[in-house]
Design a protein around this motif. Structure first.
Motif, PDB file in Angstrom:
ATOM      1  N   TRP A   1       0.848  -1.206   0.000  1.00 55.37           N
ATOM      2  CA  TRP A   1       0.000   0.000   0.000  1.00 55.37           C
ATOM      3  C   TRP A   1       0.881   1.253   0.000  1.00 55.37           C
ATOM      4  N   GLU A   2       1.860   1.271   0.873  1.00 51.86           N
ATOM      5  CA  GLU A   2       2.722   2.450   1.011  1.00 51.86           C
ATOM      6  C   GLU A   2       3.544   2.706  -0.252  1.00 51.86           C
ATOM      7  N   GLN A   3       4.015   1.638  -0.908  1.00 46.83           N
ATOM      8  CA  GLN A   3       4.786   1.840  -2.122  1.00 46.83           C
ATOM      9  C   GLN A   3       3.935   2.462  -3.225  1.00 46.83           C
ATOM     10  N   THR A   4       2.700   1.960  -3.380  1.00 44.47           N
ATOM     11  CA  THR A   4       1.817   2.496  -4.417  1.00 44.47           C
ATOM     12  C   THR A   4       1.496   3.961  -4.153  1.00 44.47           C
ATOM     13  N   MET A   5       1.195   4.303  -2.905  1.00 43.92           N
ATOM     14  CA  MET A   5       0.895   5.692  -2.563  1.00 43.92           C
ATOM     15  C   MET A   5       2.127   6.581  -2.732  1.00 43.92           C
ATOM     16  N   THR A   6       3.288   6.043  -2.388  1.00 50.44           N
ATOM     17  CA  THR A   6       4.515   6.831  -2.498  1.00 50.44           C
ATOM     18  C   THR A   6       4.817   7.176  -3.951  1.00 50.44           C
ATOM     19  N   VAL A   7       4.737   6.187  -4.835  1.00 43.91           N
ATOM     20  CA  VAL A   7       5.076   6.415  -6.243  1.00 43.91           C
ATOM     21  C   VAL A   7       4.007   7.244  -6.952  1.00 43.91           C
ATOM     22  N   ASN A   8       2.750   6.864  -6.781  1.00 46.62           N
ATOM     23  CA  ASN A   8       1.679   7.489  -7.567  1.00 46.62           C
ATOM     24  C   ASN A   8       1.192   8.819  -7.016  1.00 46.62           C
ATOM     25  N   LEU A   9       1.377   9.050  -5.718  1.00 54.01           N
ATOM     26  CA  LEU A   9       0.851  10.267  -5.110  1.00 54.01           C
ATOM     27  C   LEU A   9       1.929  11.125  -4.455  1.00 54.01           C
ATOM     28  N   THR A  10       2.588  10.597  -3.435  1.00 53.00           N
ATOM     29  CA  THR A  10       3.519  11.415  -2.655  1.00 53.00           C
ATOM     30  C   THR A  10       4.692  11.909  -3.497  1.00 53.00           C
ATOM     31  N   ALA A  11       5.238  11.050  -4.346  1.00 48.02           N
ATOM     32  CA  ALA A  11       6.353  11.479  -5.187  1.00 48.02           C
ATOM     33  C   ALA A  11       5.921  12.599  -6.134  1.00 48.02           C
ATOM     34  N   ASN A  12       4.698  12.532  -6.635  1.00 47.62           N
ATOM     35  CA  ASN A  12       4.208  13.600  -7.507  1.00 47.62           C
ATOM     36  C   ASN A  12       4.008  14.901  -6.737  1.00 47.62           C
ATOM     37  N   TRP A  13       3.596  14.786  -5.477  1.00 41.76           N
ATOM     38  CA  TRP A  13       3.488  15.991  -4.646  1.00 41.76           C
ATOM     39  C   TRP A  13       4.866  16.595  -4.411  1.00 41.76           C
ATOM     40  N   ARG A  14       5.847  15.753  -4.092  1.00 41.18           N
ATOM     41  CA  ARG A  14       7.199  16.260  -3.869  1.00 41.18           C
ATOM     42  C   ARG A  14       7.781  16.858  -5.148  1.00 41.18           C
ATOM     43  N   LEU A  15       7.468  16.241  -6.275  1.00 41.89           N
ATOM     44  CA  LEU A  15       7.929  16.764  -7.561  1.00 41.89           C
ATOM     45  C   LEU A  15       7.307  18.132  -7.823  1.00 41.89           C
ATOM     46  N   LEU A  16       6.022  18.233  -7.584  1.00 43.66           N
ATOM     47  CA  LEU A  16       5.321  19.503  -7.760  1.00 43.66           C
ATOM     48  C   LEU A  16       5.898  20.562  -6.814  1.00 43.66           C
ATOM     49  N   ARG A  17       6.108  20.160  -5.570  1.00 44.34           N
ATOM     50  CA  ARG A  17       6.652  21.078  -4.554  1.00 44.34           C
ATOM     51  C   ARG A  17       8.032  21.593  -4.957  1.00 44.34           C
ATOM     52  N   SER A  18       8.841  20.714  -5.540  1.00 42.77           N
ATOM     53  CA  SER A  18      10.187  21.087  -5.951  1.00 42.77           C
ATOM     54  C   SER A  18      10.189  21.983  -7.192  1.00 42.77           C
ATOM     55  N   LEU A  19       9.266  21.710  -8.117  1.00 42.28           N
ATOM     56  CA  LEU A  19       9.317  22.375  -9.421  1.00 42.28           C
ATOM     57  C   LEU A  19       8.348  23.548  -9.571  1.00 42.28           C
ATOM     58  N   ASP A  20       7.398  23.681  -8.647  1.00 40.01           N
ATOM     59  CA  ASP A  20       6.419  24.769  -8.747  1.00 40.01           C
ATOM     60  C   ASP A  20       7.051  26.155  -8.899  1.00 40.01           C
ATOM     61  N   PRO A  21       8.059  26.532  -8.111  1.00 41.91           N
ATOM     62  CA  PRO A  21       8.638  27.866  -8.290  1.00 41.91           C
ATOM     63  C   PRO A  21       9.223  28.081  -9.683  1.00 41.91           C
ATOM     64  N   LEU A  22       9.741  27.002 -10.287  1.00 36.96           N
ATOM     65  CA  LEU A  22      10.327  27.100 -11.620  1.00 36.96           C
ATOM     66  C   LEU A  22       9.249  27.189 -12.685  1.00 36.96           C
ATOM     67  N   LEU A  23       8.166  26.434 -12.531  1.00 31.47           N
ATOM     68  CA  LEU A  23       7.056  26.492 -13.481  1.00 31.47           C
ATOM     69  C   LEU A  23       6.402  27.865 -13.470  1.00 31.47           C
ATOM     70  N   ARG A  24       6.351  28.490 -12.306  1.00 34.48           N
ATOM     71  CA  ARG A  24       5.752  29.820 -12.196  1.00 34.48           C
ATOM     72  C   ARG A  24       6.604  30.898 -12.882  1.00 34.48           C
ATOM     73  N   LYS A  25       7.885  30.602 -13.097  1.00 39.07           N
ATOM     74  CA  LYS A  25       8.757  31.563 -13.771  1.00 39.07           C
ATOM     75  C   LYS A  25       8.642  31.501 -15.292  1.00 39.07           C
ATOM     76  N   SER A  26       7.976  30.479 -15.797  1.00 35.49           N
ATOM     77  CA  SER A  26       7.752  30.370 -17.233  1.00 35.49           C
ATOM     78  C   SER A  26       6.626  31.303 -17.658  1.00 35.49           C
ATOM     79  N   ASP A  27       6.660  31.727 -18.896  1.00 29.86           N
ATOM     80  CA  ASP A  27       5.577  32.560 -19.409  1.00 29.86           C
ATOM     81  C   ASP A  27       4.332  31.734 -19.710  1.00 29.86           C
ATOM     82  N   ALA A  28       4.492  30.400 -19.762  1.00 33.30           N
ATOM     83  CA  ALA A  28       3.348  29.524 -20.013  1.00 33.30           C
ATOM     84  C   ALA A  28       3.673  28.127 -19.490  1.00 33.30           C
ATOM     85  N   GLY A  29       3.869  28.023 -18.191  1.00 37.06           N
ATOM     86  CA  GLY A  29       4.183  26.733 -17.583  1.00 37.06           C
ATOM     87  C   GLY A  29       3.032  25.753 -17.739  1.00 37.06           C
ATOM     88  N   ARG A  30       3.361  24.511 -18.045  1.00 36.59           N
ATOM     89  CA  ARG A  30       2.342  23.489 -18.224  1.00 36.59           C
ATOM     90  C   ARG A  30       2.732  22.230 -17.438  1.00 36.59           C
TER      91      ARG A  30
END
Length: 246
Positions: free
Chosen positions: A109-138
């Motif tokens: 259960w924990e592995q599935t949640m980690t890969v499919n959900l938590t890792a994506n949250w951490r990825l978003l958390r890490s990259l959000d400031p950079l995406l916001r600096k784009s003129d059209a972040g997607r």
């Protein structure tokens, strides 16, 4: 018509096989520089050769998506080199185990949640400031019809994808007043190793190849696309809202 994304930068996770591999090859035609993330060095190197043969360019990042500190370092490295990020395709995911909820082991259960959900949250958390600096972040996240269908024995996978959809919907509301847009892509049944594991008796030749849907994913990176917090359902070739906004 192929998008022109020259002088832009994208991160693609789960790049070394399946849908990610096909998307990387399609992105190579747009001129965008790809930061390709996967666990397998050999798969990344093989993909790099194909990307370059198609006229594209890439930076290879071999890492395990569950290494949260590595995801934080990824954002820092992109900031240092480019100062922004124009696109994120969060493709990495796992099926997990198919079993009654009461029999799923905690570690599975924990592995599935980690890969499919938590890792994506951490990825978003890490990259959000950079995406916001784009003129059209997607930002594009991979979902599944299982997120909206209660099916016996699919608990860990379905719950993780349903939670991912909610996370992306919330994030889309948080960036609604910026040029950044966040959406989800539902590929449906596709000829991948994950599908073969889920449906072992199925004829893979009856399913579409990942290369058939890759152009639709790449189109979601267009600066002209103004959809936000929605799902592109590839089987029906249509957009849909996963639920009402708050």
């Amino acid at each position: 018509m192929t998008l022109d994304l020259k002088n832009r930068v994208a991160v693609l996770t789960g790049a070394s096989r399946g849908i990610g591999y096909a998307v990387a090859k399609e992105l190579a035609k747009t001129g965008i520089h790809q930061v390709l993330v996967a666990r397998t060095v050999g798969g990344l190197e093989e993909l790099d050769d194909e990307v370059r043969a198609l006229g594209g360019s890439a930076t290879l990042v071999p890492l395990d998506i569950t290494d949260m500190q590595a995801l934080d370092r990824l954002g820092a490295s992109i900031h240092e080199r480019w100062g922004r990020l124009d696109a994120l395709i969060a493709n990495a995911g796992v099926l997990g185990v198919l079993a009654p909820l009461s029999q799923v082991k905690a570690k599975d259960w924990e592995q599935t949640m980690t890969v499919n959900l938590t890792a994506n949250w951490r990825l978003l958390r890490s990259l959000d400031p950079l995406l916001r600096k784009s003129d059209a972040g997607r930002a594009v996240f991979m979902t599944s019809g299982a997120a909206r269908r209660a099916k016996a024995y699919w608990g860990p996978y379905s719950v993780s994808k349903a939670a991912l959809e909610m996370m992306v919907r919330i994030y889309s509301q948080e960036v609604a007043m910026t040029p950044l847009r966040a959406n989800l892509f539902n590929p449906g049944p596709v000829r991948t190793a994950m599908r073969a594991k889920a449906m072992p008796g199925e004829d893979p030749q009856s399913l579409p190849h990942p290369s058939e849907l890759a152009p639709a994913i790449v189109d979601m990176l267009s600066p002209e696309l103004d959809r936000n917090g929605e799902v592109y359902d590839w089987p029906s070739r249509s957009w849909m809202s996963p639920g009402p906004a708050a």
